[in-house]
Design a protein around this motif. Structure first.
Motif, PDB file in Angstrom:
ATOM      1  N   GLU A  98      31.009  -5.942 -12.188  1.00  0.00           N
ATOM      2  CA  GLU A  98      31.100  -6.870 -10.979  1.00  0.00           C
ATOM      3  C   GLU A  98      30.059  -5.992  -9.784  1.00  0.00           C
ATOM      4  O   GLU A  98      30.019  -4.894  -9.559  1.00  0.00           O
ATOM      5  N   MET A  99      29.546  -6.902  -9.135  1.00  0.00           N
ATOM      6  CA  MET A  99      28.588  -6.222  -8.115  1.00  0.00           C
ATOM      7  C   MET A  99      29.490  -5.981  -6.822  1.00  0.00           C
ATOM      8  O   MET A  99      29.895  -6.712  -6.603  1.00  0.00           O
ATOM      9  N   LEU A 100      28.798  -5.182  -5.887  1.00  0.00           N
ATOM     10  CA  LEU A 100      29.427  -4.707  -4.889  1.00  0.00           C
ATOM     11  C   LEU A 100      28.150  -4.339  -3.946  1.00  0.00           C
ATOM     12  O   LEU A 100      26.970  -4.678  -4.184  1.00  0.00           O
ATOM     13  N   LEU A 101      28.548  -4.248  -2.551  1.00  0.00           N
ATOM     14  CA  LEU A 101      27.823  -4.218  -1.653  1.00  0.00           C
ATOM     15  C   LEU A 101      26.662  -3.061  -1.937  1.00  0.00           C
ATOM     16  O   LEU A 101      27.024  -1.627  -2.339  1.00  0.00           O
ATOM     17  N   PRO A 102      25.371  -3.413  -1.907  1.00  0.00           N
ATOM     18  CA  PRO A 102      24.260  -2.060  -2.336  1.00  0.00           C
ATOM     19  C   PRO A 102      23.945  -0.938  -1.289  1.00  0.00           C
ATOM     20  O   PRO A 102      23.798   0.196  -1.980  1.00  0.00           O
ATOM     21  N   VAL A 103      24.439  -1.173  -0.296  1.00  0.00           N
ATOM     22  CA  VAL A 103      24.207  -0.167   0.706  1.00  0.00           C
ATOM     23  C   VAL A 103      25.286   0.093   1.811  1.00  0.00           C
ATOM     24  O   VAL A 103      26.187  -0.978   1.767  1.00  0.00           O
ATOM     25  N   ALA A 104      25.522   1.044   2.224  1.00  0.00           N
ATOM     26  CA  ALA A 104      26.474   1.250   3.358  1.00  0.00           C
ATOM     27  C   ALA A 104      25.811   0.762   4.714  1.00  0.00           C
ATOM     28  O   ALA A 104      24.681   1.262   5.084  1.00  0.00           O
ATOM     29  N   ILE A 105      25.961  -0.387   5.292  1.00  0.00           N
ATOM     30  CA  ILE A 105      25.578  -0.974   6.363  1.00  0.00           C
ATOM     31  C   ILE A 105      25.750  -0.370   7.536  1.00  0.00           C
ATOM     32  O   ILE A 105      26.871  -0.735   8.224  1.00  0.00           O
ATOM     33  N   GLY A 106      25.250   0.371   8.321  1.00  0.00           N
ATOM     34  CA  GLY A 106      25.624   1.020   9.757  1.00  0.00           C
ATOM     35  C   GLY A 106      25.547  -0.234  10.559  1.00  0.00           C
ATOM     36  O   GLY A 106      26.152  -0.187  11.672  1.00  0.00           O
ATOM     37  N   ASP A 107      24.184  -0.787  10.697  1.00  0.00           N
ATOM     38  CA  ASP A 107      23.917  -1.738  11.779  1.00  0.00           C
ATOM     39  C   ASP A 107      23.340  -2.817  11.119  1.00  0.00           C
ATOM     40  O   ASP A 107      22.287  -2.766  10.116  1.00  0.00           O
TER      41      ASP A 107
END
Length: 455
Positions: free
Chosen positions: A153-162
């Motif tokens: 299962e693919m997840l968001l690849p990065v923690a997107i701060g902005d």
């Protein structure tokens, strides 16, 4: 000798050894499901945590880095620190750490910068090549590290701060201006001097495959009536791509346009869903708000600029010439073919409604990033910079329903049915791919289905 992978890669696969895009995946391989970084190769995902644990990232920048399994390190530290207190705290720490592991991301790798990215790419291309035995001949490691894509299962690849969304396609800007202001002066004069943008909502960015709830909000009043309130009647997609920021910049220190590429890790597909009726009523004088912030979908795989480099092409000639801080020594776009398909509610088939190309952008990724920082704004690893809708010059290359149906005045045929805007149950699928000599560098798909508005 042409580079070839020992992993079978079908001729139509987006994920050749020339690509190796990065993502975060979850695989139920034991009693605890954890998220991990990986790269796509053919129909498989290569687990970078396993590769690092096996000592195969042996270059100077990555051999001692925990960027591919830092959360495992943090788990051990958490247990060691809290075990001193009590067994109860140990149990709680494990629960906490496992929950935290579900938030694994690529940010630490992005922060290392271009030299580390190049080292990783060279290592992975070597390990996966048909001429290299270290992974190919190690059956135990292959079983642990090479996972069928259908099992993850693919997840968001990065923690997107902005998240910032630009407005960089001249064809899209011209069409929107014509629809709302008339053909006499469709594009405002400032558009030709700077990459226009607005700050989006990072919290509502979701991974491909996530349902999108039809938003509720206000729309234009009819006659002397109060404004309409209820589910959006003009729900739309927007065909975009987005740059994923690598190393950022210090507050107050802009990034030089000729060094901006070193601050871009790669690119994803992006659908910036838009409620056109809500947007039209609210956007004066401060711009997009609730008409945009309800949902933005990105594709799971980040294709690096190194993988895209063979497909670089000249950017459009900019007239008037940009101000010196936006003047690039080499101004380039990328030849990325883009397609949008819509699968109407209740239908088995999807229908192509748009074929466009990344090279239609007027303002380049590097100009967008530089302009973002010129006032001293600090970017951070994992920040997302959307391009804005990518429309071409022809009607069949328009990048949203607002243009394709000319704000609902025309019907768009979809097999046995038609659409002016999206209906509940409709699914929108983006794809993007570069065609090499016998191989592809692609992005996979970026999809989302509209579900009814919450009561």
């Amino acid at each position: 000798m042409a580079l070839k992978s020992f992993v079978e890669v079908k001729s139509d696969s987006h994920f050749s050894i020339h690509n190796l895009p990065y993502g975060i995946f979850k695989h139920a391989g034991g009693s605890i499901t954890t998220s991990r970084p990986g790269v796509a190769i053919g129909d498989y995902v290569l687990d970078l945590s396993e590769i690092h644990s096996a000592g195969l990232f042996d270059g100077p920048l990555l051999s001692n880095s925990d960027c591919f399994h830092q959360l495992l390190t943090e788990l051990r530290l958490e247990i060691e620190v809290l075990s001193v207190a009590s067994e109860v705290l140990v149990e709680r720490s494990i629960i906490f750490a496992v929950a935290y592991m579900m938030k694994s991301n690529l940010n630490k790798f992005l922060e290392l910068g271009k030299p580390a990215w190049k080292e990783a790419r060279a290592t992975l291309q070597k390990l996966l090549s048909s001429a290299e035995p270290s992974l190919q001949k190690n059956a135990s490691l292959r079983e642990k590290a090479l996972l069928p894509m259908v099992q993850v299962e693919m997840l968001l690849p990065v923690a997107i701060g902005d998240y910032t969304d630009f407005f960089s396609s001249m064809h899209h800007a011209k069409n929107c201006g014509t629809i709302f202001r008339g053909p006499e002066n469709p594009i405002n004069p400032n558009w030709y001097h700077l990459p226009i943008a607005y700050h989006g909502r990072a919290s509502s960015i979701v991974i491909s495959g996530t349902d999108i709830v039809r938003p509720r909000g206000q729309g234009y009043p009819t006659g002397n009536s109060p404004p309409y309130f209820g589910p959006s009647r003009k729900l739309d997609f927007e065909l975009e791509m987005a740059a994923v920021v690598g190393p950022g910049n210090d507050l107050g220190k802009p990034i030089d346009v000729n060094e901006a590429a070193d601050h871009i890790f790669g690119v994803v597909l992006l659908n910036d869903w838009s409620a056109r009726d809500i947007q039209a009523w609210e956007y004066v004088p401060l711009g997009p708000f609730l008409g945009k912030s309800f949902g933005t979908t990105i594709s799971p795989w980040i294709v690096t600029l190194d993988a895209l480099e063979p497909f670089a092409c000249d950017a459009p000639n900019q007239i008037p010439k940009p101000l010196p801080y936006l003047a690039e020594n080499i101004s380039k776009n990328y030849d990325i073919s883009l397609e949008v398909r819509v699968k109407p509610a209740g239908e088995e088939d999807s229908f192509t409604v748009t074929r466009s190309n990344f090279n239609h952008l007027y303002w380049t990724l590097t100009q967008q990033l530089t302009h973002h920082t010129i006032n001293g704004c600090n970017l951070r690893p994992g920040d997302l910079l959307g391009t804005g809708t990518i429309s071409g010059p022809e009607p069949e290359s328009y990048g949203c329903l607002l243009e394709l149906t000319w704000n609902g005045t025309k019907e768009l045929p979809l097999g046995k049915t038609t659409r002016r805007f999206l209906e509940d149950g409709d699914e929108v699928i983006f794809s993007g791919c570069c065609k090499g000599n016998g191989y592809n560098v692609g992005f996979g798909t970026c999809s989302g289905k509209i579900v009814p508005s919450s009561p």
